[in-house]
Scaffold this active site. Structure first.
Site, PDB file in Angstrom:
ATOM      1  N   ASP A 195       1.417 -16.019 -80.917  1.00  0.00           N
ATOM      2  CA  ASP A 195       0.766 -15.695 -82.080  1.00  0.00           C
ATOM      3  C   ASP A 195       1.832 -14.966 -82.939  1.00  0.00           C
ATOM      4  OD1 ASP A 195       0.398 -13.638 -80.702  1.00  0.00           O
ATOM      5  OD2 ASP A 195      -1.607 -12.899 -81.910  1.00  0.00           O
ATOM      6  N   HIS A 196       2.830 -14.172 -82.442  1.00  0.00           N
ATOM      7  CA  HIS A 196       3.493 -13.224 -83.275  1.00  0.00           C
ATOM      8  C   HIS A 196       4.445 -12.523 -82.291  1.00  0.00           C
ATOM      9  CE1 HIS A 196       0.952 -10.018 -82.275  1.00  0.00           C
ATOM     10  NE2 HIS A 196      -0.018 -10.733 -82.799  1.00  0.00           N
ATOM     11  N   THR A 224      -2.649 -11.503 -85.507  1.00  0.00           N
ATOM     12  CA  THR A 224      -3.517 -12.269 -84.700  1.00  0.00           C
ATOM     13  C   THR A 224      -4.225 -13.403 -86.043  1.00  0.00           C
ATOM     14  OG1 THR A 224      -3.751 -11.300 -82.900  1.00  0.00           O
ATOM     15  CG2 THR A 224      -5.285 -13.132 -83.284  1.00  0.00           C
ATOM     16  N   GLU A 266      -0.867 -13.800 -76.608  1.00  0.00           N
ATOM     17  CA  GLU A 266      -1.024 -12.648 -77.461  1.00  0.00           C
ATOM     18  C   GLU A 266       0.396 -12.227 -77.291  1.00  0.00           C
ATOM     19  OE1 GLU A 266      -3.112 -11.394 -79.749  1.00  0.00           O
ATOM     20  OE2 GLU A 266      -1.450  -9.842 -80.131  1.00  0.00           O
ATOM     21  N   HIS A 293      -0.803  -7.400 -75.397  1.00  0.00           N
ATOM     22  CA  HIS A 293      -0.770  -6.708 -76.622  1.00  0.00           C
ATOM     23  C   HIS A 293      -0.492  -5.021 -76.631  1.00  0.00           C
ATOM     24  CE1 HIS A 293      -2.351  -4.972 -80.540  1.00  0.00           C
ATOM     25  NE2 HIS A 293      -2.520  -6.172 -80.718  1.00  0.00           N
TER      26      HIS A 293
HETATM   27  C1  GP9 Z   1      -7.828  -8.107 -81.773  1.00  0.00           C
HETATM   28  C2  GP9 Z   1      -6.635  -8.973 -81.343  1.00  0.00           C
HETATM   29  C3  GP9 Z   1      -5.472  -8.284 -81.560  1.00  0.00           C
HETATM   30  O1  GP9 Z   1      -9.031  -8.773 -81.641  1.00  0.00           O
HETATM   31  O2  GP9 Z   1      -6.783 -10.265 -81.871  1.00  0.00           O
HETATM   32  O3  GP9 Z   1      -4.914  -8.436 -82.795  1.00  0.00           O
HETATM   33  P1  GP9 Z   1      -3.622  -8.174 -83.522  1.00  0.00           P
HETATM   34  O4  GP9 Z   1      -3.471  -6.706 -83.330  1.00  0.00           O
HETATM   35  O5  GP9 Z   1      -2.351  -8.867 -82.483  1.00  0.00           O
HETATM   36  O6  GP9 Z   1      -3.577  -8.884 -84.737  1.00  0.00           O
HETATM   37 MN    MN Z   2      -1.857 -10.795 -82.101  1.00  0.00          MN
END
Ligand code: GP9
Ligand code: MN
Length: 427
Positions: free
Chosen positions: A259-260, A84, A38, A200
């Site tokens: 992912d980003h 995500t 993440e 996150h």
């Molecule tokens: C939520 C998680 C976070 O289930 O996947 O998502 P994001 O905010 O990175 O899109």
């Molecule tokens: Mn994410």
């Protein structure tokens, strides 16, 4: 209508990159463990804070050749507001997310020809997604059925007691720990997607869980970013140890990706301190690198591969590793191991990067000198047209639900979402 899908098909088939014989089919029949890091940006790799490595375990996978990983250090994310969910969509379909909103939410009922369904139909794989958050976040419980994901393990499958939860959901350490027995239960070969969550925004840990002091820029988000990255690194190390113990590591394909970004442009001032240079528009695009690393059992790791590559390239790469030719499918990316891999990286807003130059907000930059290119060459201008065309075609596929009109090959059977049930679904 069906003439639009022909236009798309002509484009993606002309972009197609044939497999590299050294890799084609090497992973056929192997379990695949896809690990989502993440908000993890590549600048963390080998970065030292207070004289300490932030992510010593990930660094060891990159730097220790005997671990047999190939690390792509010029790999970029292409997500937009879908975050995500965009990364999930792109890695499993080789389509781009939408310029606004999340395709998982607005195009959740579309027809897809996604990796989980193809692997199931072609080679009998069972697919599963593991994530310690609520079932319906990002509309996952709907769209997964259209992607052909067989099993979905979400919060009710995990111990979500207070000490195990922070921010969006389950902490990564209990997440991985509790996922190993679930993995052991899966039918093999499996395609398992492990989605972490603790690293996150706003990057918080509970008292006593940080093993690294924060950075000292005075911008809390940036300062804490390193601490949750370390936590994620530790959780991953433990997961690998547990997989080895369960006999699920050595003979599985392990794929790890970010992912980003985690640090937005709102934090450019603090990031300038971290990077030791001003965060210009070009530098910001460079910071959109996320890690991609892969280990294929029985195949020597290449160390670091510098190919310019991105999330759209993941699906064709994996198909070829499993011995399935990507050419039948509508895919915007190309196999990263192919001799003919296309080394340009479109971002969702129409900006793009290549090995030598980048196009950001309508301005071309030389990647080496970092100078503005006042007179772009015809080749550069054509590349820009190609990028915009590619994004437009991907949008047409999603907005027109065009895969309804496409049959990849004789073997393909359209996915029927009503065949899939997850956890507490009403039967
Ligand atoms: C939520 C998680 C976070 O289930 O996947 O998502 P994001 O905010 O990175 O899109
Ligand atoms: Mn994410």
């Amino acid at each position: 209508d069906s003439s639009d899908i022909t236009e798309v098909e002509n484009y993606t088939k002309s972009k197609y990159a044939a497999p590299n014989a050294e890799f084609f089919g090497t992973g056929e029949g192997k379990n695949i463990i896809k690990i989502h890091l993440e908000s993890f940006q590549s600048f963390l790799i080998d970065y030292e804070l207070h004289g300490e490595e932030v992510t010593p375990f990930l660094n060891s996978l990159v730097n220790d050749q005997s671990q047999d990983y190939t690390y792509f250090d010029n790999f970029f994310h292409q997500t937009e507001q879908g975050k995500t969910a965009d990364a999930e969509l792109t890695t499993d379909t080789s389509l781009y997310g939408l310029p606004q909103g999340s395709a998982f939410v607005t195009k959740g009922d579309n027809t897809y020809q996604a990796l989980p369904a193809i692997l199931d139909q072609q080679q009998g794989y069972t697919s599963g997604v593991f994530h310690g958050d609520g079932k319906s976040f990002w509309n996952r419980d709907e769209v997964y059925k259209h992607l052909g994901i067989n099993e979905y393990y979400y919060d009710i499958f995990y111990d979500m007691s207070d000490e195990n939860v922070i921010n969006y959901g389950l902490k990564d350490k209990p997440f991985f720990e509790e996922s190993v027995p679930l993995l052991e239960e899966m039918d093999q070969p499996f395609y398992a997607h492990m989605m972490t969550l603790t690293h996150h925004h706003p990057f918080v840990l509970d008292e006593g869980e940080a093993s690294l002091p924060p950075a000292e820029t005075g911008d809390g988000t940036v300062d804490r970013y390193f601490q949750t990255a370390r936590y994620l690194d530790e959780s991953l190390e433990q997961f690998v140890t547990d997989l080895k113990e369960a006999g699920l590591y050595e003979d599985s394909i392990i794929m790890i990706y970010g992912d980003h970004y985690g640090i937005s442009q709102n934090h450019n001032k603090a990031m300038a301190e971290i990077m030791g240079e001003e965060i210009t528009p070009l530098k910001n695009s460079e910071l959109q690198r996320v890690p991609f690393m892969i280990r294929i059992p029985g195949v020597d790791g290449q160390g670091t591969n510098h190919a310019y590559s991105s999330l759209v390239d993941v699906m064709p790469t994996l198909l070829h590793i499993l011995g399935i030719d990507a050419k039948d499918y509508i895919l915007f990316g190309t196999d990263m191991f192919s001799e003919d891999h296309k080394e340009f990286v479109p971002f969702r807003n129409g900006d793009f990067v290549t090995e030598k130059y980048s196009s950001i907000n309508g301005i071309f930059y030389d990647n080496t000198t970092k100078e503005v290119i006042e007179e772009p060459t015809d080749e550069m201008l054509e590349m820009k047209e190609t990028v915009l065309h590619e994004l437009e075609l991907s949008d047409k596929v999603l907005n027109g639900d065009l895969l309804r009109f496409y049959t990849p090959n004789e073997d393909w059977e359209p996915v029927n979402a009503s065949d899939y049930f997850y956890g507490d679904d009403e039967l």
